[in-house]
Enzyme design. Structure first.
Site, PDB file in Angstrom:
ATOM      1  N   PHE A  10       0.817  -1.221   0.000  1.00 29.85           N
ATOM      2  CA  PHE A  10       0.000   0.000   0.000  1.00 29.85           C
ATOM      3  C   PHE A  10       0.855   1.278   0.000  1.00 29.85           C
ATOM      4  CE2 PHE A  10      -2.278   2.936   3.134  1.00 29.85           C
ATOM      5  CZ  PHE A  10      -2.847   3.695   2.133  1.00 29.85           C
ATOM      6  N   ILE A  58      13.200  -9.977   1.474  1.00 29.07           N
ATOM      7  CA  ILE A  58      14.239  -9.244   2.189  1.00 29.07           C
ATOM      8  C   ILE A  58      15.002 -10.138   3.166  1.00 29.07           C
ATOM      9  CG2 ILE A  58      13.187  -6.974   1.943  1.00 29.07           C
ATOM     10  CD1 ILE A  58      12.154  -7.270   4.839  1.00 29.07           C
ATOM     11  N   PHE A  79      10.156  -0.082   3.274  1.00 23.05           N
ATOM     12  CA  PHE A  79       8.727  -0.122   3.578  1.00 23.05           C
ATOM     13  C   PHE A  79       8.252  -1.524   3.930  1.00 23.05           C
ATOM     14  CE2 PHE A  79       9.211   3.509   0.742  1.00 23.05           C
ATOM     15  CZ  PHE A  79       8.332   4.456   1.228  1.00 23.05           C
ATOM     16  N   THR A 132       6.081   2.863  12.452  1.00 24.25           N
ATOM     17  CA  THR A 132       4.711   3.167  12.867  1.00 24.25           C
ATOM     18  C   THR A 132       4.671   3.830  14.241  1.00 24.25           C
ATOM     19  OG1 THR A 132       2.597   2.131  13.475  1.00 24.25           O
ATOM     20  CG2 THR A 132       4.560   0.813  13.762  1.00 24.25           C
ATOM     21  N   ASP A 133       3.587   4.563  14.501  1.00 22.66           N
ATOM     22  CA  ASP A 133       3.388   5.141  15.832  1.00 22.66           C
ATOM     23  C   ASP A 133       2.986   4.082  16.855  1.00 22.66           C
ATOM     24  OD1 ASP A 133       0.811   4.647  14.914  1.00 22.66           O
ATOM     25  OD2 ASP A 133       0.060   6.673  15.294  1.00 22.66           O
ATOM     26  N   GLU A 134       2.616   2.879  16.398  1.00 24.21           N
ATOM     27  CA  GLU A 134       2.156   1.849  17.332  1.00 24.21           C
ATOM     28  C   GLU A 134       3.262   1.361  18.265  1.00 24.21           C
ATOM     29  OE1 GLU A 134      -0.611  -1.080  16.025  1.00 24.21           O
ATOM     30  OE2 GLU A 134      -1.092   0.022  14.198  1.00 24.21           O
ATOM     31  N   TYR A 158       2.511  -7.252  16.320  1.00 25.33           N
ATOM     32  CA  TYR A 158       2.921  -6.388  15.203  1.00 25.33           C
ATOM     33  C   TYR A 158       3.786  -5.242  15.686  1.00 25.33           C
ATOM     34  CZ  TYR A 158       2.578  -2.324  12.159  1.00 25.33           C
ATOM     35  OH  TYR A 158       2.874  -1.198  11.423  1.00 25.33           O
ATOM     36  N   LYS A 162       7.825  -4.256  15.029  1.00 25.19           N
ATOM     37  CA  LYS A 162       8.259  -2.987  14.444  1.00 25.19           C
ATOM     38  C   LYS A 162       9.186  -2.244  15.409  1.00 25.19           C
ATOM     39  CE  LYS A 162       7.434  -1.250  11.085  1.00 25.19           C
ATOM     40  NZ  LYS A 162       8.169  -1.305   9.785  1.00 25.19           N
ATOM     41  N   PRO A 290      -8.185  -8.283  21.072  1.00 28.17           N
ATOM     42  CA  PRO A 290      -7.442  -8.419  22.330  1.00 28.17           C
ATOM     43  C   PRO A 290      -6.366  -7.335  22.454  1.00 28.17           C
ATOM     44  CG  PRO A 290      -7.651 -10.544  21.230  1.00 28.17           C
ATOM     45  CD  PRO A 290      -8.145  -9.516  20.264  1.00 28.17           C
TER      46      PRO A 290
END
Length: 353
Positions: A10, A58, A79, A132-134, A158, A162, A290
């Site tokens: 994306f 990768i 990315f 990511t901000d996560e 996830y 990251k 969750p």
């Protein structure tokens, strides 16, 4: 030439298309073509000599070494990632492999390649890691937005993978001197997004007459960033970002999930009205994910202060462009919605009813 990993996904594909429109420099696009990678997104540049596609993993060090040796890029923009929280809950192993092992393998290859470059080329080289901000965890209602110095506190498989990749990138810059830069972005939306994500899922389900699943009470808050704005930010960071620095990229658009679903429904009511009633009538609240983080928010002032970037789109203009794009491109949606994707969506949402 620049090398882009995950350039059929994306954000990566949007960046490649944007880059080839705005710049004269070639792109080596490296993608494994998993379920979320779609070459159909890149049809418009299929015959562009500046776009070179290589199907590679990768995690395959030998393949990456060959590509670096052959094409000699001046920068790597990373990315490629597994990025869907629900998928990471159901199957975290793939996230560890791609996001941690893959980033490590890419860093090892980049470091070896960078050491072979002449001095001036070494100074100019960049390894730009898109994150990511996560990784920062969850905010309460009154907390200040995430800044570049916010401590990491990832809460899902996830975001943990990251976070691990961010730390590896930083370590390779600090220990080996590799010129690395990291960006941490908020929730992206826009054209070519895989239909498991909230906005394209709602659009697709609405038009198909299916329920519009909203987790929990729908009050989880995200900062929404139009993908075109994100691409512009990455171009600025690549051009002028300082090695060793991190930059937060946000849209300054905090919205609850329910607000986003309502906005999509209202646009569809206006642009492709149902025979009777509103698309809002299809909203269905389902069991929450969750460990669902309550709020994310990005403070993007450093990026504006140092590099002059700020988003061009408001949420209202960005969501209008997005909904119109999906309405205008049903063939792309049909092509990407493979049997594998449909089976996954059915399994994920059936258990939440």
């Amino acid at each position: 030439m620049i090398l882009v990993t995950g350039g059929a996904g994306f954000i990566g594909a949007n960046f490649v298309l944007d880059w080839l429109t705005a710049a004269s420099e070639a792109v080596l696009n490296v993608d494994k073509l998993t379920y979320a990678g779609n070459l159909g997104t890149l049809k418009s540049v299929q015959s562009d000599p500046k776009h070179i596609f290589a199907r590679a993993d990768i995690c395959d060090r030998a393949a990456i070494d060959v590509l670096l040796s052959q094409h000699k890029p001046r920068a790597i923009l990373h990315f490629a990632a597994e990025s869907h929280v629900d998928r990471s809950i159901h199957g975290p192993a793939e996230f560890v492999q791609t996001n941690v092992v893959g980033t490590f393998t890419l860093l090892e290859a980049a470091l070896a390649y960078w050491k072979t470059l002449p001095g001036a080329d070494q100074m100019a080289f960049r390894f730009l890691h898109v994150s990511t901000d996560e990784v920062f965890g969850s905010l309460s209602a009154n907390d200040a937005p995430f800044s570049e110095t916010t401590p990491y506190a990832p809460n899902s498989p996830y975001s943990a993978t990251k976070a691990a990749s961010d730390h590896l990138v930083r370590a390779y810059g600090h220990t080996y001197g590799l010129p690395v830069v990291t960006t941490n972005c908020s929730n992206n939306y826009g054209p070519y997004q895989f239909p498991e994500k909230l906005i394209p899922l709602v659009i697709g389900n609405a038009l198909s007459g299916k329920p519009l699943p909203v987790y929990g009470d729908g009050q989880n808050i995200r900062d929404w960033l139009y993908v075109g704005d994100h691409c512009a930010a990455i171009r600025e960071v690549l051009a002028r970002g300082r090695p060793g620095e991190t930059y937060n990229v946000g849209g300054w658009n905090e919205k609850t999930n329910l607000d986003v679903v309502h906005a999509v429904c209202d646009l569809l009511d206006r642009l492709k009205a149902k025979a009777s009633g509103s698309y809002r009538d299809q909203i269905t609240f389902v069991a929450d994910r969750p460990g669902h983080d309550r709020r994310y928010a990005i403070d993007a002032r450093k990026l504006e202060r140092e590099l002059g970037w700020k988003p061009a789109e408001t949420f209202e203009t960005g969501i209008d462009k997005t909904v119109r794009w999906y309405l205008d491109n049903p063939a792309w949606v049909d092509e990407v919605a493979s049997g594998e994707y449909r089976k996954w969506v059915e399994a994920n949402y059936a258990q939440r009813v």
